[in-house]
Design a protein around this motif. Sequence first.
Motif, PDB file in Angstrom:
ATOM      1  N   GLU A  51      -5.851   3.431   2.309  1.00  0.00           N
ATOM      2  CA  GLU A  51      -5.146   2.245   2.799  1.00  0.00           C
ATOM      3  C   GLU A  51      -6.024   1.456   3.775  1.00  0.00           C
ATOM      4  OE1 GLU A  51      -1.420   3.110   4.674  1.00  0.00           O
ATOM      5  OE2 GLU A  51      -0.963   1.005   5.022  1.00  0.00           O
ATOM      6  N   VAL A  52      -6.735   2.186   4.624  1.00  0.00           N
ATOM      7  CA  VAL A  52      -7.617   1.512   5.596  1.00  0.00           C
ATOM      8  C   VAL A  52      -8.727   0.768   4.872  1.00  0.00           C
ATOM      9  CG1 VAL A  52      -9.184   1.863   7.525  1.00  0.00           C
ATOM     10  CG2 VAL A  52      -7.171   3.264   7.327  1.00  0.00           C
ATOM     11  N   ILE A  53      -9.319   1.415   3.855  1.00  0.00           N
ATOM     12  CA  ILE A  53     -10.413   0.776   3.112  1.00  0.00           C
ATOM     13  C   ILE A  53      -9.907  -0.478   2.396  1.00  0.00           C
ATOM     14  CG2 ILE A  53     -12.011   1.047   1.166  1.00  0.00           C
ATOM     15  CD1 ILE A  53     -12.985   2.738   3.349  1.00  0.00           C
ATOM     16  N   TRP A  54      -8.735  -0.355   1.782  1.00  0.00           N
ATOM     17  CA  TRP A  54      -8.190  -1.511   1.058  1.00  0.00           C
ATOM     18  C   TRP A  54      -7.925  -2.668   2.006  1.00  0.00           C
ATOM     19  CZ3 TRP A  54      -7.773  -2.809  -3.956  1.00  0.00           C
ATOM     20  CH2 TRP A  54      -8.031  -1.800  -4.883  1.00  0.00           C
ATOM     21  N   LEU A  55      -7.269  -2.358   3.120  1.00  0.00           N
ATOM     22  CA  LEU A  55      -6.914  -3.453   4.033  1.00  0.00           C
ATOM     23  C   LEU A  55      -8.146  -4.041   4.716  1.00  0.00           C
ATOM     24  CD1 LEU A  55      -3.663  -2.038   5.707  1.00  0.00           C
ATOM     25  CD2 LEU A  55      -3.818  -3.881   4.053  1.00  0.00           C
ATOM     26  N   ARG A  56      -9.022  -3.191   5.219  1.00  0.00           N
ATOM     27  CA  ARG A  56     -10.160  -3.690   6.001  1.00  0.00           C
ATOM     28  C   ARG A  56     -11.297  -4.204   5.139  1.00  0.00           C
ATOM     29  NH1 ARG A  56     -12.092  -1.377  11.571  1.00  0.00           N
ATOM     30  NH2 ARG A  56     -12.862  -3.492  11.506  1.00  0.00           N
ATOM     31  N   ASP A  57     -11.727  -3.384   4.172  1.00  0.00           N
ATOM     32  CA  ASP A  57     -12.980  -3.681   3.481  1.00  0.00           C
ATOM     33  C   ASP A  57     -12.778  -4.489   2.202  1.00  0.00           C
ATOM     34  OD1 ASP A  57     -14.041  -2.260   5.507  1.00  0.00           O
ATOM     35  OD2 ASP A  57     -14.626  -0.519   4.343  1.00  0.00           O
ATOM     36  N   LEU A  58     -11.675  -4.273   1.501  1.00  0.00           N
ATOM     37  CA  LEU A  58     -11.453  -5.042   0.277  1.00  0.00           C
ATOM     38  C   LEU A  58     -10.716  -6.344   0.559  1.00  0.00           C
ATOM     39  CD1 LEU A  58     -11.375  -1.867  -1.176  1.00  0.00           C
ATOM     40  CD2 LEU A  58     -11.292  -3.477  -3.044  1.00  0.00           C
ATOM     41  N   LEU A  59      -9.630  -6.223   1.294  1.00  0.00           N
ATOM     42  CA  LEU A  59      -8.821  -7.422   1.528  1.00  0.00           C
ATOM     43  C   LEU A  59      -9.238  -8.153   2.796  1.00  0.00           C
ATOM     44  CD1 LEU A  59      -5.535  -5.683   0.488  1.00  0.00           C
ATOM     45  CD2 LEU A  59      -6.710  -7.442  -0.805  1.00  0.00           C
ATOM     46  N   GLU A  60     -10.133  -7.542   3.542  1.00  0.00           N
ATOM     47  CA  GLU A  60     -10.713  -8.139   4.760  1.00  0.00           C
ATOM     48  C   GLU A  60      -9.658  -8.667   5.718  1.00  0.00           C
ATOM     49  OE1 GLU A  60     -13.874 -10.735   3.555  1.00  0.00           O
ATOM     50  OE2 GLU A  60     -15.113  -9.048   2.947  1.00  0.00           O
ATOM     51  N   VAL A  61      -8.620  -7.850   5.900  1.00  0.00           N
ATOM     52  CA  VAL A  61      -7.623  -8.166   6.921  1.00  0.00           C
ATOM     53  C   VAL A  61      -8.279  -7.872   8.280  1.00  0.00           C
ATOM     54  CG1 VAL A  61      -5.361  -7.529   7.839  1.00  0.00           C
ATOM     55  CG2 VAL A  61      -5.748  -7.529   5.365  1.00  0.00           C
ATOM     56  N   PRO A  62      -8.211  -8.807   9.239  1.00  0.00           N
ATOM     57  CA  PRO A  62      -8.860  -8.566  10.533  1.00  0.00           C
ATOM     58  C   PRO A  62      -8.349  -7.282  11.200  1.00  0.00           C
ATOM     59  CG  PRO A  62      -8.148 -10.843  10.353  1.00  0.00           C
ATOM     60  CD  PRO A  62      -7.579 -10.127   9.160  1.00  0.00           C
ATOM     61  N   GLY A  63      -9.245  -6.631  11.921  1.00  0.00           N
ATOM     62  CA  GLY A  63      -8.936  -5.342  12.547  1.00  0.00           C
ATOM     63  C   GLY A  63      -7.681  -5.374  13.406  1.00  0.00           C
TER      64      GLY A  63
ATOM     65  N   ALA B  83       0.846  -1.207   0.000  1.00  0.00           N
ATOM     66  CA  ALA B  83       0.000   0.000   0.000  1.00  0.00           C
ATOM     67  C   ALA B  83       0.875   1.250   0.000  1.00  0.00           C
ATOM     68  CB  ALA B  83      -0.921  -0.012   1.220  1.00  0.00           C
ATOM     69  N   HIS B  84       1.965   1.212   0.777  1.00  0.00           N
ATOM     70  CA  HIS B  84       2.875   2.365   0.798  1.00  0.00           C
ATOM     71  C   HIS B  84       3.565   2.546  -0.554  1.00  0.00           C
ATOM     72  CE1 HIS B  84       2.634   2.007   5.293  1.00  0.00           C
ATOM     73  NE2 HIS B  84       2.507   3.297   5.113  1.00  0.00           N
ATOM     74  N   LYS B  85       3.963   1.443  -1.159  1.00  0.00           N
ATOM     75  CA  LYS B  85       4.628   1.526  -2.472  1.00  0.00           C
ATOM     76  C   LYS B  85       3.669   2.105  -3.515  1.00  0.00           C
ATOM     77  CE  LYS B  85       8.515  -0.060  -1.172  1.00  0.00           C
ATOM     78  NZ  LYS B  85       9.632   0.902  -1.110  1.00  0.00           N
ATOM     79  N   ILE B  86       2.407   1.699  -3.420  1.00  0.00           N
ATOM     80  CA  ILE B  86       1.406   2.209  -4.370  1.00  0.00           C
ATOM     81  C   ILE B  86       1.188   3.709  -4.148  1.00  0.00           C
ATOM     82  CG2 ILE B  86      -1.053   2.105  -4.973  1.00  0.00           C
ATOM     83  CD1 ILE B  86      -0.785  -0.991  -4.356  1.00  0.00           C
ATOM     84  N   ALA B  87       1.131   4.104  -2.874  1.00  0.00           N
ATOM     85  CA  ALA B  87       0.973   5.532  -2.566  1.00  0.00           C
ATOM     86  C   ALA B  87       2.167   6.312  -3.116  1.00  0.00           C
ATOM     87  CB  ALA B  87       0.838   5.732  -1.057  1.00  0.00           C
ATOM     88  N   ASP B  88       3.381   5.747  -2.969  1.00  0.00           N
ATOM     89  CA  ASP B  88       4.585   6.401  -3.524  1.00  0.00           C
ATOM     90  C   ASP B  88       4.465   6.535  -5.027  1.00  0.00           C
ATOM     91  OD1 ASP B  88       5.721   6.540  -1.062  1.00  0.00           O
ATOM     92  OD2 ASP B  88       7.061   4.815  -1.310  1.00  0.00           O
TER      93      ASP B  88
ATOM     94  N   ASP C 203      -9.153   5.602  -5.713  1.00  0.00           N
ATOM     95  CA  ASP C 203      -7.893   6.213  -6.114  1.00  0.00           C
ATOM     96  C   ASP C 203      -7.825   7.686  -5.744  1.00  0.00           C
ATOM     97  OD1 ASP C 203      -6.973   3.905  -7.175  1.00  0.00           O
ATOM     98  OD2 ASP C 203      -7.585   4.358  -9.227  1.00  0.00           O
ATOM     99  N   SER C 204      -8.982   8.303  -5.523  1.00  0.00           N
ATOM    100  CA  SER C 204      -8.934   9.755  -5.377  1.00  0.00           C
ATOM    101  C   SER C 204      -9.085  10.254  -3.941  1.00  0.00           C
ATOM    102  CB  SER C 204      -9.965  10.422  -6.293  1.00  0.00           C
ATOM    103  OG  SER C 204     -11.253  10.014  -5.936  1.00  0.00           O
ATOM    104  N   ILE C 205      -9.451   9.381  -2.999  1.00  0.00           N
ATOM    105  CA  ILE C 205      -9.440   9.861  -1.609  1.00  0.00           C
ATOM    106  C   ILE C 205      -8.000   9.822  -1.099  1.00  0.00           C
ATOM    107  CG2 ILE C 205     -11.825   9.157  -1.141  1.00  0.00           C
ATOM    108  CD1 ILE C 205     -10.711   6.785   0.478  1.00  0.00           C
ATOM    109  N   SER C 206      -7.754  10.444   0.025  1.00  0.00           N
ATOM    110  CA  SER C 206      -6.386  10.534   0.523  1.00  0.00           C
ATOM    111  C   SER C 206      -5.799   9.130   0.737  1.00  0.00           C
ATOM    112  CB  SER C 206      -6.395  11.353   1.811  1.00  0.00           C
ATOM    113  OG  SER C 206      -5.932  10.604   2.886  1.00  0.00           O
ATOM    114  N   PRO C 207      -4.513   8.920   0.344  1.00  0.00           N
ATOM    115  CA  PRO C 207      -3.927   7.584   0.432  1.00  0.00           C
ATOM    116  C   PRO C 207      -3.987   6.980   1.830  1.00  0.00           C
ATOM    117  CG  PRO C 207      -2.504   9.034  -0.831  1.00  0.00           C
ATOM    118  CD  PRO C 207      -3.598   9.891  -0.273  1.00  0.00           C
ATOM    119  N   SER C 208      -3.859   7.812   2.859  1.00  0.00           N
ATOM    120  CA  SER C 208      -3.873   7.249   4.218  1.00  0.00           C
ATOM    121  C   SER C 208      -5.257   6.688   4.561  1.00  0.00           C
ATOM    122  CB  SER C 208      -3.458   8.304   5.246  1.00  0.00           C
ATOM    123  OG  SER C 208      -4.428   9.318   5.311  1.00  0.00           O
ATOM    124  N   LEU C 209      -6.297   7.304   4.000  1.00  0.00           N
ATOM    125  CA  LEU C 209      -7.647   6.785   4.233  1.00  0.00           C
ATOM    126  C   LEU C 209      -7.916   5.588   3.314  1.00  0.00           C
ATOM    127  CD1 LEU C 209      -9.697  10.109   4.609  1.00  0.00           C
ATOM    128  CD2 LEU C 209      -8.778   8.636   6.392  1.00  0.00           C
TER     129      LEU C 209
END
Lengths: 233, 95
Positions: free
Chosen positions: A166-178, A89-94, A158-164
């Motif tokens: 990242e949370v959506i990708w990890l939690r809601d798309l990839l369903e990584v446990p909280g 996620a950080h690499k993508i933000a970079d 793609d257009s919301i702030s990368p820090s926000l």
Amino acid sequence: MTRADAPRQPDSAADRTTASSDAASARASAAARWFADHGDLLWRFALARTRSRDVAEEIVQETLLAAIENMGSLREGSSERAWLLSIAAHKIADHFRRARRTASLDQVREPDTASGPGITGIFTASGFWTRRIAPWGQRENDPGETAELLAALRTCLDSISPSLAEVIWLRDLLEVPGDEVCKVMSLTPTNLWTRTHRARSALRLCVERAIGAAPQPTDRPDSSRQTDPSRNP
Amino acid sequence: MIRALREFLAILNRPCREHTEIYSRALDGEQRRIAMIGVRIHMLYCKSCRRFNTQMRRLRALTSRLGDELRTGESVPADVRERIARNLGSGPEKI
């Protein structure tokens, strides 16, 4: 501890070379295992976000190399998958930061403020609506609306702030446990939840704009709303 | 009993922002039942909260659907896999 008990230090150039070679071999072997176990997910993640096979390849490779360099940051009890996804996620933000700089694009981004994008402006200071919420997204069985919302979601991720994002990708798309997201992002559960709510609200606002749903003026001024019963026992 | 009733009345009288926060938390199954009862009653008479929360739930479900596509999507193509494996084996200095 006596001198004899102390761990043996490499005391010659040959020892140091052997130790260094062993460490490099261990790192390469760990990276190969991560690639075998999580490479497909990293690839799909990078491809979905960048929509470029070349860039996705670069991201996966950079992620694994960064993981090798930062093996010490993989915390005990934390999952390798969540850790690798966080690095990706950080690499993508970079990547997006570099792309924006290169293209000199003045992309509109919501400020990552204390109350958060998508929340500021729609509530008064006392927490009531400043305007009525437009009635979009209410027809769950309408394939046309679903397709429109999915397209808007893809754009908005793609257009919301990368820090926000990242949370959506990890939690809601990839369903990584909280609890795993907390570990990889160094957040407390409360902070994670606050950020998740802000991220979802930012996403909602972006989708609302993307589908052209106009806000409606409120017909209920804040002063006419409820009062806090705890102040009037 | 009285304490529970007071808590329930306090929940009902919360501002809309707090009702949306409680609802958002409930999307992850992290909410107490009594708090959600208050939100559901509030949503009966607050159209904006009803719309907002429905939109949040809908977007959460659609995001999850995008996630399903991600989990079942394309694997790393053979040529890409080979290049990355080769570069990993040769160490970071060659990248």
